[in-house]
Design an enzyme around this catalytic site. Structure first.
Site, PDB file in Angstrom:
ATOM      1  N   TYR A 196     -11.470  -7.828 -12.676  1.00  0.00           N
ATOM      2  CA  TYR A 196     -11.952  -8.707 -13.755  1.00  0.00           C
ATOM      3  C   TYR A 196     -13.294  -9.345 -13.388  1.00  0.00           C
ATOM      4  O   TYR A 196     -14.174  -9.480 -14.224  1.00  0.00           O
ATOM      5  CB  TYR A 196     -10.943  -9.821 -14.034  1.00  0.00           C
ATOM      6  CG  TYR A 196      -9.794  -9.386 -14.907  1.00  0.00           C
ATOM      7  CD1 TYR A 196     -10.014  -8.949 -16.207  1.00  0.00           C
ATOM      8  CD2 TYR A 196      -8.490  -9.432 -14.436  1.00  0.00           C
ATOM      9  CE1 TYR A 196      -8.953  -8.566 -17.012  1.00  0.00           C
ATOM     10  CE2 TYR A 196      -7.417  -9.049 -15.233  1.00  0.00           C
ATOM     11  CZ  TYR A 196      -7.661  -8.608 -16.511  1.00  0.00           C
ATOM     12  OH  TYR A 196      -6.624  -8.226 -17.313  1.00  0.00           O
ATOM     13  N   GLU A 244      15.479   0.851   3.164  1.00  0.00           N
ATOM     14  CA  GLU A 244      14.749   1.118   1.920  1.00  0.00           C
ATOM     15  C   GLU A 244      15.138   0.129   0.823  1.00  0.00           C
ATOM     16  O   GLU A 244      14.293  -0.386   0.114  1.00  0.00           O
ATOM     17  CB  GLU A 244      15.059   2.553   1.454  1.00  0.00           C
ATOM     18  CG  GLU A 244      14.567   2.873   0.051  1.00  0.00           C
ATOM     19  CD  GLU A 244      15.091   4.210  -0.487  1.00  0.00           C
ATOM     20  OE1 GLU A 244      15.653   4.990   0.300  1.00  0.00           O
ATOM     21  OE2 GLU A 244      14.913   4.471  -1.698  1.00  0.00           O
ATOM     22  N   ASP A 279      17.807   6.494   1.452  1.00  0.00           N
ATOM     23  CA  ASP A 279      18.685   7.414   0.742  1.00  0.00           C
ATOM     24  C   ASP A 279      18.479   8.841   1.238  1.00  0.00           C
ATOM     25  O   ASP A 279      17.393   9.196   1.702  1.00  0.00           O
ATOM     26  CB  ASP A 279      18.361   7.391  -0.761  1.00  0.00           C
ATOM     27  CG  ASP A 279      18.841   6.116  -1.436  1.00  0.00           C
ATOM     28  OD1 ASP A 279      19.634   5.381  -0.829  1.00  0.00           O
ATOM     29  OD2 ASP A 279      18.405   5.864  -2.573  1.00  0.00           O
TER      30      ASP A 279
END
Lengths: 434, 434
Positions: free
Chosen positions: B103, B204, B256
């Site tokens: 910005y 995780e 996982d």
């Protein structure tokens, strides 16, 4: 294993409630009666907005789950299965998550029917199903899942002049360095020890939280600074509610000037519509939206003539709209040009949902959009808590300009501006939306 | 404003580097020479995997940005614009985020060409553009953005027997109650004061972190427990690297059993391919994947015959594959049936990317998928660090079974099992993948 005495107490309490409730069911069975579970209906049509207390509540409609009704047997069994899994977890000092409760209960029941044919029936197939059963149990037992030591991921962070006790530790939240304290998934077990703050500022965006924290905002302003890191989770909402209720601290929400930001405010303040039963414990009805408002961006000049003439809006008289205090923008024309983002179709859709189709219809200047809204106004009366003159003006500017703005744009005017002027000034003069 | 002395030092250091580098450029201009910026190319073809140190590095290819070249002038100006914005933020005690740097620099330059025609040119249109310029500056200056006090949102959390100094506070990470310590966005400014731990376990999933934390895992196992809450951000990676490098703690990743989990391990260990320049500071080359492995789920029996005969795989001899230690599964047949999730097309695609099409082709049993892979094998040679016998076996099981498994499934066998057996046992016997 290291067992916290606070967790032990919470477990015992929940175990007692589970025992009590299901002992009654067992009794019915022993007495040869039909086993039935009766609980309030968790559906939209049974969700009531309590205007006085500004809360979403479950209405009087009840649902019955009878084991001996073929249509209800599956749900009945799921409820009992989940209750027994949770009970066991409580008794075994476990801390399940809703995801592993799903796994714990997931299996296939093999049975033979009257004709000797083998059938396979899964307890549940998707987590959506087991989650719904957990919610049923929360309503049935009148206990939040957090109280049953069911954990979940947690995004909320806090810093400020507040000393808490969590587990067996006493933690000074003003001594977190450049980091922050991650709120625990069971915020009801937190004990507030000492506080020296004047208000709570909840920031939607983690990055803006980091900036304000690093700048020393909360030290200077005597604030408790919190971020929900986007859509707030239950623990952050409960934590904010407790700060408000027990420590009597006013709560201000700082979010983007867009429908997503407004919805975050709404979830903190009123609750989420699909989970109305929890709002009684999780919502903070007195929370204020401190900004960024559309009037902070555009002022009210842009919409003044229109607002005066808004006769088509239901439930709000045009005289109250006329009496709204004038507002000057915080941004220059040039800054607006650089910072504003064009609203997406999804934003417009959401905004209509929040405020109602009539405001959209009256304020949209794009004819195509106008007639599109007109065509599907069904059920889009807006949420009652957004139907105030202030919010109508906000949304009217949104529809007229089809613009939105992020908090980061305000920070890019200088952190000094955001931390030393914008936020404190708005709080001091009461320039917020309720 | 409350200025931390640590931030002050960091600012001064970065200001000095910026001054030095750009003073040279100014000197060239004063001397009437062409202003040029020379820096390593940040592109895939200039990304090198350093086999010995197990790191991604930028290669020797350089790019030149000359102000007087029409094709390069825009990028040249963007680089200078961003450098000046960052410099000013440093000098003014600001803490910008990459979003507000976007910005701050966003505006339209209006100019007339030789023919008197007016043109409009935006400094940048999207954050993607300004982010890329920030990365260029990191490479050009040899300084990470965090060292220039550029903040970002932060997901990483930590608990354990570790005392740190952050800002002006000394924080005991073993006294966080049920909550946790949120890692700051500038982890290089953290000072390690005292540690009593044997290893670092990075989980995780935030929800699993909550479970292990609540269970007292890190106290019992003398571990530092960390969660990345999904894909790790830069600060979490840098924090883990520092624990490994400076405190000599081994690092284990618990994720996982799916391509997403394997990729998270890969980002911690090697770095992300698009941001290779940072991996020298952010990656932990000795990090191990502790689980959940496909062999934990299925054992190696299922693939043993196949692995012995894998002759078509490049760079790996079938004898090394044959010599892999045998593995028994942690799950029963029944548990597998309840817990396993079917791999999605996206999972298969990703897995091929990681390990290479040849392993996929050899191990897939579905003929349709096999021929699909064969058709688009271009550029899918796999990442070198996954081309080890252990990972080939893992992925081969994945392709054969097209199954994946979440850590939560392991937790649903009981938190006791996960915390007291699975993790410690695997660490004790060295049952991990490097």
């Amino acid at each position: 294993m290291v067992i916290s005495s606070i967790d032990k107490l919470a477990r015992d309490k929940s175990i007692e409630i589970l025992r009590k409730k299901f002992r009654l069911l067992a009794k019915r069975i022993i007495e040869g009666k039909r086993p039935v579970i009766v609980m309030p209906k968790r559906i939209l049509s049974n969700t009531i907005y309590d205007e006085k207390n500004k809360l979403l509540l479950l209405g009087p409609e009840m649902q019955r789950r009878s084991f001996l009704d073929v249509n209800e047997a599956r749900k009945f069994m799921q409820t009992l299965l989940m209750a027994s899994i949770i009970y066991e977890a409580l008794a075994n000092n476990e801390y399940p998550t809703i995801r592993d409760l799903y796994y714990r209960g997931k299996h296939t029941i093999i049975y033979r029917d009257l004709h000797g044919r083998t059938h396979h029936e899964n307890t549940w197939d998707e987590q959506r199903e087991s989650d719904s059963v957990i919610r049923d149990l929360e309503v049935y037992l009148g206990v939040l899942r957090e109280e049953m030591l069911i954990l979940s991921k947690e995004k909320g962070k806090v810093v400020g002049n507040l000393v808490i006790k969590s587990g067996d530790d006493t933690i000074d939240l003003s001594k977190m360095g450049h980091g922050a304290y991650s709120i625990e998934p069971t915020p009801d077990l937190i004990e507030f020890k000492d506080v020296d703050a004047e208000y709570v500022l909840v920031v939607e965006k983690d990055a803006v939280f980091q900036q304000l924290h690093r700048y020393g905002f909360w030290k200077k302003q005597k604030a408790i600074l919190i971020t929900s890191a986007g859509q707030p989770d239950r623990a952050t909402r409960r934590f904010v509610r407790r700060l408000n209720e027990e420590l009597k601290l006013p709560v201000y929400i700082l979010a983007d000037a867009d429908p997503y930001g407004w919805y975050i405010y709404s979830v903190f303040k009123i609750g989420s519509i699909t989970l109305s039963y929890e709002s009684e414990r999780l919502a903070t009805p007195s929370a204020k939206f401190i900004g960024v408002t559309m009037t902070d961006v555009f002022g009210d000049e842009i919409i003044r003539e229109k607002i005066k003439d808004l006769k088509s809006i239901k439930t709000i008289s045009s005289s109250t709209l006329r009496k709204l205090p004038r507002k000057k923008p915080y941004l220059t024309e040039q800054e607006r040009r650089n910072y504003i983002i064009k609203a997406k179709p999804k934003d417009i859709e959401r905004a209509v949902e929040l405020i109602g189709y009539d405001v959209a219809e009256a304020c949209l200047e794009n004819k195509e959009l106008k007639s599109k809204i007109r065509r599907k106004k069904e059920g889009l009366a807006g949420y009652p808590w957004f139907r105030t003159p202030e919010w109508i003006r906000e949304l009217c500017i949104f529809f007229k300009t089809l613009s939105k703005l992020e908090i980061e744009a305000m920070a890019s005017k200088g952190l000094k501006f955001l931390a030393d002027k914008y936020i404190p000034e708005k709080i001091n003069v009461g320039d917020w939306i309720d």
